[in-house]
Scaffold this motif. Sequence first.
Motif, PDB file in Angstrom:
ATOM      1  N   GLY A   7       0.810  -1.205   0.000  1.00 35.99           N
ATOM      2  CA  GLY A   7       0.000   0.000   0.000  1.00 35.99           C
ATOM      3  C   GLY A   7       0.845   1.259   0.000  1.00 35.99           C
ATOM      4  N   GLN A   8       0.201   2.394  -0.072  1.00 37.81           N
ATOM      5  CA  GLN A   8       0.910   3.664  -0.082  1.00 37.81           C
ATOM      6  C   GLN A   8       1.424   4.030   1.304  1.00 37.81           C
ATOM      7  OE1 GLN A   8      -1.954   6.304  -1.821  1.00 37.81           O
ATOM      8  NE2 GLN A   8      -1.560   5.576  -3.897  1.00 37.81           N
ATOM      9  N   ALA A   9       0.655   3.716   2.343  1.00 36.84           N
ATOM     10  CA  ALA A   9       1.075   4.075   3.705  1.00 36.84           C
ATOM     11  C   ALA A   9       1.271   2.858   4.602  1.00 36.84           C
ATOM     12  CB  ALA A   9       0.038   5.006   4.335  1.00 36.84           C
ATOM     13  N   ASN A  10       0.666   1.733   4.265  1.00 38.79           N
ATOM     14  CA  ASN A  10       0.739   0.509   5.074  1.00 38.79           C
ATOM     15  C   ASN A  10       1.174  -0.663   4.211  1.00 38.79           C
ATOM     16  OD1 ASN A  10      -0.352   1.724   7.521  1.00 38.79           O
ATOM     17  ND2 ASN A  10      -2.297   1.815   6.433  1.00 38.79           N
ATOM     18  N   ASP A  11       1.105  -1.853   4.791  1.00 34.65           N
ATOM     19  CA  ASP A  11       1.435  -3.061   4.033  1.00 34.65           C
ATOM     20  C   ASP A  11       0.479  -3.270   2.857  1.00 34.65           C
ATOM     21  OD1 ASP A  11       3.585  -3.693   5.676  1.00 34.65           O
ATOM     22  OD2 ASP A  11       2.305  -4.803   7.078  1.00 34.65           O
ATOM     23  N   PHE A  12      -0.774  -2.842   3.036  1.00 38.28           N
ATOM     24  CA  PHE A  12      -1.753  -2.924   1.957  1.00 38.28           C
ATOM     25  C   PHE A  12      -2.757  -1.791   2.100  1.00 38.28           C
ATOM     26  CE2 PHE A  12      -3.567  -5.482   5.380  1.00 38.28           C
ATOM     27  CZ  PHE A  12      -4.884  -5.035   5.424  1.00 38.28           C
ATOM     28  N   ASP A  13      -3.374  -1.432   0.998  1.00 43.40           N
ATOM     29  CA  ASP A  13      -4.477  -0.472   0.974  1.00 43.40           C
ATOM     30  C   ASP A  13      -5.742  -1.242   0.652  1.00 43.40           C
ATOM     31  OD1 ASP A  13      -2.799   1.696   1.414  1.00 43.40           O
ATOM     32  OD2 ASP A  13      -2.592   2.158  -0.718  1.00 43.40           O
ATOM     33  N   LEU A  14      -6.787  -1.002   1.421  1.00 45.66           N
ATOM     34  CA  LEU A  14      -8.077  -1.638   1.197  1.00 45.66           C
ATOM     35  C   LEU A  14      -9.128  -0.569   1.400  1.00 45.66           C
ATOM     36  CD1 LEU A  14      -9.887  -4.104   0.754  1.00 45.66           C
ATOM     37  CD2 LEU A  14      -9.623  -4.633   3.178  1.00 45.66           C
ATOM     38  N   LEU A  15      -9.889  -0.261   0.350  1.00 44.34           N
ATOM     39  CA  LEU A  15     -10.855   0.825   0.479  1.00 44.34           C
ATOM     40  C   LEU A  15     -12.008   0.695  -0.493  1.00 44.34           C
ATOM     41  CD1 LEU A  15      -9.897   3.748  -1.608  1.00 44.34           C
ATOM     42  CD2 LEU A  15      -7.969   2.448  -0.804  1.00 44.34           C
ATOM     43  N   SER A  16     -13.057   1.423  -0.147  1.00 41.02           N
ATOM     44  CA  SER A  16     -14.196   1.641  -1.025  1.00 41.02           C
ATOM     45  C   SER A  16     -14.154   3.114  -1.400  1.00 41.02           C
ATOM     46  CB  SER A  16     -15.507   1.321  -0.309  1.00 41.02           C
ATOM     47  OG  SER A  16     -16.602   1.804  -1.060  1.00 41.02           O
ATOM     48  N   LEU A  17     -14.413   3.417  -2.645  1.00 42.92           N
ATOM     49  CA  LEU A  17     -14.356   4.803  -3.104  1.00 42.92           C
ATOM     50  C   LEU A  17     -15.649   5.560  -2.844  1.00 42.92           C
ATOM     51  CD1 LEU A  17     -12.404   4.274  -6.425  1.00 42.92           C
ATOM     52  CD2 LEU A  17     -11.528   5.074  -4.226  1.00 42.92           C
ATOM     53  N   GLY A  18     -16.585   4.969  -2.120  1.00 42.55           N
ATOM     54  CA  GLY A  18     -17.826   5.655  -1.771  1.00 42.55           C
ATOM     55  C   GLY A  18     -18.845   5.621  -2.889  1.00 42.55           C
ATOM     56  N   LYS A  19     -19.892   6.374  -2.692  1.00 42.38           N
ATOM     57  CA  LYS A  19     -21.024   6.354  -3.610  1.00 42.38           C
ATOM     58  C   LYS A  19     -20.656   6.814  -5.015  1.00 42.38           C
ATOM     59  CE  LYS A  19     -25.821   7.890  -3.854  1.00 42.38           C
ATOM     60  NZ  LYS A  19     -26.876   8.614  -3.150  1.00 42.38           N
ATOM     61  N   ASP A  20     -19.777   7.813  -5.132  1.00 40.42           N
ATOM     62  CA  ASP A  20     -19.446   8.358  -6.444  1.00 40.42           C
ATOM     63  C   ASP A  20     -18.391   7.551  -7.193  1.00 40.42           C
ATOM     64  OD1 ASP A  20     -17.212   9.013  -4.970  1.00 40.42           O
ATOM     65  OD2 ASP A  20     -17.229  11.137  -5.497  1.00 40.42           O
ATOM     66  N   GLY A  21     -17.703   6.621  -6.517  1.00 40.72           N
ATOM     67  CA  GLY A  21     -16.691   5.803  -7.169  1.00 40.72           C
ATOM     68  C   GLY A  21     -15.418   6.560  -7.512  1.00 40.72           C
ATOM     69  N   GLN A  22     -15.248   7.771  -6.983  1.00 35.50           N
ATOM     70  CA  GLN A  22     -14.082   8.600  -7.246  1.00 35.50           C
ATOM     71  C   GLN A  22     -13.288   8.775  -5.964  1.00 35.50           C
ATOM     72  OE1 GLN A  22     -13.510   9.766 -10.424  1.00 35.50           O
ATOM     73  NE2 GLN A  22     -15.352   8.656 -11.018  1.00 35.50           N
ATOM     74  N   ALA A  23     -11.979   8.945  -6.078  1.00 35.58           N
ATOM     75  CA  ALA A  23     -11.143   9.174  -4.901  1.00 35.58           C
ATOM     76  C   ALA A  23     -11.513  10.497  -4.241  1.00 35.58           C
ATOM     77  CB  ALA A  23      -9.670   9.182  -5.305  1.00 35.58           C
ATOM     78  N   GLY A  24     -11.488  10.496  -2.910  1.00 33.28           N
ATOM     79  CA  GLY A  24     -11.846  11.704  -2.166  1.00 33.28           C
ATOM     80  C   GLY A  24     -13.347  11.826  -2.016  1.00 33.28           C
ATOM     81  N   GLY A  25     -13.788  12.999  -1.658  1.00 29.07           N
ATOM     82  CA  GLY A  25     -15.214  13.255  -1.519  1.00 29.07           C
ATOM     83  C   GLY A  25     -15.612  13.444  -0.073  1.00 29.07           C
ATOM     84  N   GLU A  26     -16.870  13.829   0.121  1.00 20.12           N
ATOM     85  CA  GLU A  26     -17.427  14.059   1.453  1.00 20.12           C
ATOM     86  C   GLU A  26     -18.766  13.355   1.571  1.00 20.12           C
ATOM     87  OE1 GLU A  26     -17.694  18.219   2.217  1.00 20.12           O
ATOM     88  OE2 GLU A  26     -15.585  18.590   1.806  1.00 20.12           O
ATOM     89  N   GLY A  27     -19.177  13.108   2.797  1.00 17.25           N
ATOM     90  CA  GLY A  27     -20.463  12.464   3.050  1.00 17.25           C
ATOM     91  C   GLY A  27     -20.501  11.058   2.481  1.00 17.25           C
ATOM     92  N   ASP A  28     -21.545  10.744   1.714  1.00 15.77           N
ATOM     93  CA  ASP A  28     -21.679   9.419   1.092  1.00 15.77           C
ATOM     94  C   ASP A  28     -20.601   9.171   0.043  1.00 15.77           C
ATOM     95  OD1 ASP A  28     -23.874   8.932   2.635  1.00 15.77           O
ATOM     96  OD2 ASP A  28     -25.344   9.235   1.035  1.00 15.77           O
ATOM     97  N   ASN A  29     -20.005  10.240  -0.493  1.00 15.45           N
ATOM     98  CA  ASN A  29     -18.985  10.109  -1.524  1.00 15.45           C
ATOM     99  C   ASN A  29     -17.580   9.925  -0.953  1.00 15.45           C
ATOM    100  OD1 ASN A  29     -20.935  10.430  -3.518  1.00 15.45           O
ATOM    101  ND2 ASN A  29     -20.703  12.643  -3.533  1.00 15.45           N
ATOM    102  N   ALA A  30     -17.432   9.987   0.364  1.00 16.29           N
ATOM    103  CA  ALA A  30     -16.106   9.876   0.995  1.00 16.29           C
ATOM    104  C   ALA A  30     -15.573   8.456   0.864  1.00 16.29           C
ATOM    105  CB  ALA A  30     -16.193  10.283   2.457  1.00 16.29           C
ATOM    106  N   ASP A  31     -14.245   8.351   0.759  1.00 13.13           N
ATOM    107  CA  ASP A  31     -13.595   7.044   0.724  1.00 13.13           C
ATOM    108  C   ASP A  31     -13.654   6.416   2.101  1.00 13.13           C
ATOM    109  OD1 ASP A  31     -12.981   7.779  -1.840  1.00 13.13           O
ATOM    110  OD2 ASP A  31     -10.852   8.109  -1.447  1.00 13.13           O
ATOM    111  N   ILE A  32     -13.795   5.103   2.127  1.00 11.53           N
ATOM    112  CA  ILE A  32     -13.804   4.346   3.379  1.00 11.53           C
ATOM    113  C   ILE A  32     -12.644   3.373   3.293  1.00 11.53           C
ATOM    114  CG2 ILE A  32     -15.127   2.798   4.845  1.00 11.53           C
ATOM    115  CD1 ILE A  32     -17.631   3.956   3.302  1.00 11.53           C
ATOM    116  N   SER A  33     -11.683   3.487   4.232  1.00  9.92           N
ATOM    117  CA  SER A  33     -10.493   2.659   4.120  1.00  9.92           C
ATOM    118  C   SER A  33     -10.221   1.892   5.400  1.00  9.92           C
ATOM    119  CB  SER A  33      -9.280   3.519   3.754  1.00  9.92           C
ATOM    120  OG  SER A  33      -9.040   4.456   4.783  1.00  9.92           O
ATOM    121  N   PHE A  34      -9.382   0.877   5.275  1.00  8.82           N
ATOM    122  CA  PHE A  34      -8.944   0.062   6.410  1.00  8.82           C
ATOM    123  C   PHE A  34      -7.735   0.743   7.020  1.00  8.82           C
ATOM    124  CE2 PHE A  34      -6.505  -3.527   8.201  1.00  8.82           C
ATOM    125  CZ  PHE A  34      -7.458  -4.047   9.035  1.00  8.82           C
ATOM    126  N   ARG A  35      -7.748   0.894   8.337  1.00  4.52           N
ATOM    127  CA  ARG A  35      -6.696   1.512   9.134  1.00  4.52           C
ATOM    128  C   ARG A  35      -6.538   2.934   8.891  1.00  4.52           C
ATOM    129  NH1 ARG A  35      -2.366  -3.324   8.611  1.00  4.52           N
ATOM    130  NH2 ARG A  35      -3.706  -4.875   9.490  1.00  4.52           N
TER     131      ARG A  35
END
Length: 151
Positions: A123-151
């Motif tokens: 991953g970029q900061a850890n051993d691996f990156d695991l995330l959902s890009l949110g409702k909009d499917g784009q990196a970043g965002g706020e609210g429902d569009n925010a990314d949800i990541s592990f750690r």
Amino acid sequence: MIASSPKSFSSFRSRLAGRASGFTLLELLVVIVIIGLLAAYVGPRYFSQLGKAETKTAKAQIESFGKALDAYRLDTGHYPSTEQGLNALVTKPSDETKWSGPYLAKAIPMDPWGKPYVYRSPGQANDFDLLSLGKDGQAGGEGDNADISFR
């Protein structure tokens, strides 16, 4: 006892039947306005809870995948490569000798918005990156569009 004439009884009955046969337009409009006000008040609250539920579901699934990835690492000594992806938690990779899975009971689902989870190892900061890009499917965002990541 007062006797009533048949004529007055039948006219009373016809007036009573006319009133009981339906609602006036004004009564219907009042009911429609009340229903509209209730929908305007309850609707936004309902849909905001729906967005929160999707976010919580994504967080729970990512946590579950993270634990499975840690179990995979304990068995094999490394995390699956980006090319192997999260499917290595369910299906044994052809080049893996110490695999003791499956590490998940079911196949990897899509995120709550119908898009695949993003997995990168290393991953970029850890051993691996695991995330959902949110409702909009784009990196970043706020609210429902925010990314949800592990750690």
